[in-house]
Scaffold this motif. Structure first.
Motif, PDB file in Angstrom:
ATOM      1  N   ASP A  54       0.853  -1.190   0.000  1.00  0.00           N
ATOM      2  CA  ASP A  54       0.000   0.000   0.000  1.00  0.00           C
ATOM      3  C   ASP A  54       0.889   1.241   0.000  1.00  0.00           C
ATOM      4  O   ASP A  54       1.641   1.477   0.946  1.00  0.00           O
ATOM      5  CB  ASP A  54      -0.900  -0.013   1.240  1.00  0.00           C
ATOM      6  CG  ASP A  54      -1.901   1.140   1.246  1.00  0.00           C
ATOM      7  OD1 ASP A  54      -1.766   2.056   0.426  1.00  0.00           O
ATOM      8  OD2 ASP A  54      -2.814   1.111   2.081  1.00  0.00           O
ATOM      9  N   ALA A  55       0.795   2.022  -1.067  1.00  0.00           N
ATOM     10  CA  ALA A  55       1.636   3.218  -1.187  1.00  0.00           C
ATOM     11  C   ALA A  55       0.874   4.495  -0.923  1.00  0.00           C
ATOM     12  O   ALA A  55       1.426   5.584  -1.064  1.00  0.00           O
ATOM     13  CB  ALA A  55       2.255   3.272  -2.582  1.00  0.00           C
ATOM     14  N   SER A  56      -0.390   4.388  -0.544  1.00  0.00           N
ATOM     15  CA  SER A  56      -1.238   5.576  -0.477  1.00  0.00           C
ATOM     16  C   SER A  56      -1.214   6.261   0.886  1.00  0.00           C
ATOM     17  O   SER A  56      -1.711   7.380   1.008  1.00  0.00           O
ATOM     18  CB  SER A  56      -2.680   5.206  -0.829  1.00  0.00           C
ATOM     19  OG  SER A  56      -3.214   4.297   0.114  1.00  0.00           O
ATOM     20  N   ARG A  57      -0.644   5.600   1.906  1.00  0.00           N
ATOM     21  CA  ARG A  57      -0.683   6.171   3.255  1.00  0.00           C
ATOM     22  C   ARG A  57       0.656   6.012   3.956  1.00  0.00           C
ATOM     23  O   ARG A  57       1.400   5.072   3.698  1.00  0.00           O
ATOM     24  CB  ARG A  57      -1.780   5.493   4.087  1.00  0.00           C
ATOM     25  CG  ARG A  57      -3.179   5.812   3.628  1.00  0.00           C
ATOM     26  CD  ARG A  57      -4.222   5.049   4.428  1.00  0.00           C
ATOM     27  NE  ARG A  57      -4.185   3.622   4.132  1.00  0.00           N
ATOM     28  CZ  ARG A  57      -4.997   2.730   4.667  1.00  0.00           C
ATOM     29  NH1 ARG A  57      -5.897   3.115   5.551  1.00  0.00           N
ATOM     30  NH2 ARG A  57      -4.925   1.466   4.331  1.00  0.00           N
ATOM     31  N   SER A  58       0.945   6.929   4.859  1.00  0.00           N
ATOM     32  CA  SER A  58       2.177   6.897   5.625  1.00  0.00           C
ATOM     33  C   SER A  58       2.134   5.793   6.674  1.00  0.00           C
ATOM     34  O   SER A  58       1.082   5.183   6.918  1.00  0.00           O
ATOM     35  CB  SER A  58       2.391   8.244   6.323  1.00  0.00           C
ATOM     36  OG  SER A  58       1.395   8.425   7.331  1.00  0.00           O
ATOM     37  N   GLN A  59       3.264   5.550   7.329  1.00  0.00           N
ATOM     38  CA  GLN A  59       3.299   4.576   8.427  1.00  0.00           C
ATOM     39  C   GLN A  59       2.288   4.944   9.505  1.00  0.00           C
ATOM     40  O   GLN A  59       1.578   4.080  10.031  1.00  0.00           O
ATOM     41  CB  GLN A  59       4.703   4.519   9.036  1.00  0.00           C
ATOM     42  CG  GLN A  59       5.751   3.852   8.177  1.00  0.00           C
ATOM     43  CD  GLN A  59       7.129   4.039   8.775  1.00  0.00           C
ATOM     44  OE1 GLN A  59       7.691   5.132   8.730  1.00  0.00           O
ATOM     45  NE2 GLN A  59       7.674   2.993   9.335  1.00  0.00           N
ATOM     46  N   LEU A  60       2.248   6.226   9.865  1.00  0.00           N
ATOM     47  CA  LEU A  60       1.318   6.665  10.906  1.00  0.00           C
ATOM     48  C   LEU A  60      -0.122   6.418  10.482  1.00  0.00           C
ATOM     49  O   LEU A  60      -0.939   5.915  11.261  1.00  0.00           O
ATOM     50  CB  LEU A  60       1.537   8.145  11.207  1.00  0.00           C
ATOM     51  CG  LEU A  60       0.560   8.774  12.220  1.00  0.00           C
ATOM     52  CD1 LEU A  60       0.647   8.057  13.564  1.00  0.00           C
ATOM     53  CD2 LEU A  60       0.845  10.263  12.376  1.00  0.00           C
ATOM     54  N   GLU A  78       6.541  -0.506  13.225  1.00  0.00           N
ATOM     55  CA  GLU A  78       6.407  -1.901  12.832  1.00  0.00           C
ATOM     56  C   GLU A  78       5.846  -2.057  11.414  1.00  0.00           C
ATOM     57  O   GLU A  78       5.735  -3.179  10.917  1.00  0.00           O
ATOM     58  CB  GLU A  78       5.493  -2.640  13.811  1.00  0.00           C
ATOM     59  CG  GLU A  78       6.074  -2.755  15.210  1.00  0.00           C
ATOM     60  CD  GLU A  78       5.148  -3.467  16.171  1.00  0.00           C
ATOM     61  OE1 GLU A  78       5.627  -4.358  16.912  1.00  0.00           O
ATOM     62  OE2 GLU A  78       3.933  -3.127  16.192  1.00  0.00           O
ATOM     63  N   ILE A  79       5.517  -0.954  10.759  1.00  0.00           N
ATOM     64  CA  ILE A  79       4.913  -0.989   9.432  1.00  0.00           C
ATOM     65  C   ILE A  79       5.906  -0.461   8.396  1.00  0.00           C
ATOM     66  O   ILE A  79       6.492   0.611   8.566  1.00  0.00           O
ATOM     67  CB  ILE A  79       3.622  -0.159   9.401  1.00  0.00           C
ATOM     68  CG1 ILE A  79       2.613  -0.707  10.421  1.00  0.00           C
ATOM     69  CG2 ILE A  79       3.022  -0.148   8.006  1.00  0.00           C
ATOM     70  CD1 ILE A  79       1.397   0.174  10.617  1.00  0.00           C
ATOM     71  N   ILE A  80       6.092  -1.223   7.333  1.00  0.00           N
ATOM     72  CA  ILE A  80       6.998  -0.840   6.252  1.00  0.00           C
ATOM     73  C   ILE A  80       6.209  -0.906   4.957  1.00  0.00           C
ATOM     74  O   ILE A  80       5.597  -1.932   4.646  1.00  0.00           O
ATOM     75  CB  ILE A  80       8.220  -1.772   6.202  1.00  0.00           C
ATOM     76  CG1 ILE A  80       8.998  -1.670   7.529  1.00  0.00           C
ATOM     77  CG2 ILE A  80       9.126  -1.431   5.026  1.00  0.00           C
ATOM     78  CD1 ILE A  80       9.939  -2.810   7.773  1.00  0.00           C
ATOM     79  N   THR A  81       6.186   0.190   4.215  1.00  0.00           N
ATOM     80  CA  THR A  81       5.346   0.276   3.027  1.00  0.00           C
ATOM     81  C   THR A  81       6.179   0.490   1.764  1.00  0.00           C
ATOM     82  O   THR A  81       7.294   1.018   1.819  1.00  0.00           O
ATOM     83  CB  THR A  81       4.339   1.435   3.148  1.00  0.00           C
ATOM     84  OG1 THR A  81       5.024   2.679   2.933  1.00  0.00           O
ATOM     85  CG2 THR A  81       3.660   1.461   4.513  1.00  0.00           C
ATOM     86  N   SER A  82       5.587   0.100   0.637  1.00  0.00           N
ATOM     87  CA  SER A  82       6.251   0.380  -0.638  1.00  0.00           C
ATOM     88  C   SER A  82       6.343   1.881  -0.875  1.00  0.00           C
ATOM     89  O   SER A  82       7.275   2.362  -1.535  1.00  0.00           O
ATOM     90  CB  SER A  82       5.504  -0.297  -1.787  1.00  0.00           C
ATOM     91  OG  SER A  82       4.172   0.172  -1.885  1.00  0.00           O
ATOM     92  N   GLY A  83       5.391   2.637  -0.331  1.00  0.00           N
ATOM     93  CA  GLY A  83       5.444   4.084  -0.452  1.00  0.00           C
ATOM     94  C   GLY A  83       6.677   4.688   0.195  1.00  0.00           C
ATOM     95  O   GLY A  83       7.239   5.668  -0.307  1.00  0.00           O
TER      96      GLY A  83
END
Length: 281
Positions: A54-60, A78-83
């Motif tokens: 999911d690239a649409s939202r930040s970690q927060l 604890e969250i790592i995103t393609s974004g």
């Protein structure tokens, strides 16, 4: 096809990487019983990281979304995103001009915070492309498919630009039996039309795995043999984990069904180390 107990597999590892959609949540919200599994992993001192395309939202924003669904103890780090990966690339590589994008204003605001001006594809004048320095595929919303995909093709025919695909997923489920076309699918279509290769972020590419692994080892000492990757998609989660050299578990709670899994594994050649119904037992 042998179906095994996820909890008995997971407790053999020090770290568990979890995909988000199809593993922790689906179109109905949080998958029933996930809170129990997260509690189980934490009780065994197993480190959790959520790796999402999911690239649409930040970690927060991702963490807040989990909190609203009832998974209150998932933390931002604890969250790592393609974004995140796409954002880093743009900050380091694109230093001038405007960045054109396909997607929503929200996703553009998160990823394109490098200080450069960004502009939606629909607002570009194809007769004046001098100040356009890159194009980013962000998500499958926020634009008119009928006109803007054609415009994207013509933009890239007129000017040779770096093209970044922030989410490589070709489709995603919207109900038990139906899917929607994802931005990775749109990008793949245009790649084939123009005979070009874009810069892809997200699983199965290794950037998120490398980031997560380096972050873990900045404060500890972990080997790849101590990490388990859990996902619902062979071509993204399982292939990505296999390429990175960690053990993989395919769960049948998302994109891959029990009925389709044997054929998909045989036809793709992508073989998970374990197969589980879900992460619940």
């Amino acid at each position: 096809m042998q179906i095994q107990s996820f909890l008995s597999i997971a407790e053999q590892f020090k770290v568990v990487f979890l995909d988000s959609y199809g593993v922790l949540k689906n179109y109905n919200g949080l998958i029933h019983g996930v809170r129990h599994t997260i509690d189980f992993l934490r009780s065994r001192d197993i480190i959790i990281r959520v790796l999402t395309n999911d690239a649409s939202r930040s970690q927060l924003q991702q963490a807040e979304s989990f909190h609203r669904l009832g998974l209150h103890d998932i933390q931002e780090h604890e969250i790592i995103t393609s974004g995140m990966m796409a954002k880093q690339f743009l900050e380091q590589k694109i230093t001038n001009g405007k960045i054109a994008y396909l997607g929503t204003e929200n996703s553009a605001h998160y990823i394109l915070q490098s200080g450069l001006e960004h502009i939606p594809l629909r607002d570009i004048d194809l007769r004046n492309l001098d100040d356009i320095s890159a194009l980013v595929f962000l998500d499958d919303e926020g634009f008119d498919w009928n006109t803007d995909i054609t415009k994207t093709v013509n933009l890239l025919r007129h000017k040779n630009l770096p093209v970044i695909v922030a989410n490589s997923d070709k489709f995603y489920p919207v109900s038990k039996n139906e899917v929607a076309v994802g931005t990775g699918g749109i990008a793949k279509l245009i790649e084939n039309m123009l005979d070009r290769k874009f810069i892809h972020f997200g699983k199965p590419d290794s950037q998120m795995f490398i980031y997560a692994y380096d972050e873990l080892n900045s404060t500890g000492n972990y080997n790849r043999s101590e990490i388990l990757m859990v996902g619902d998609t062979l071509q993204a989660d399982i292939l990505g984990g296999n390429k990175f050299g960690v053990k993989t578990t395919l769960v049948l709670s998302g994109n891959t069904s029990r009925e389709d899994a044997p054929l998909q594994i045989r036809s793709s050649g992508i073989i998970p180390d374990y197969i589980c119904e879900s992460i619940l037992t």
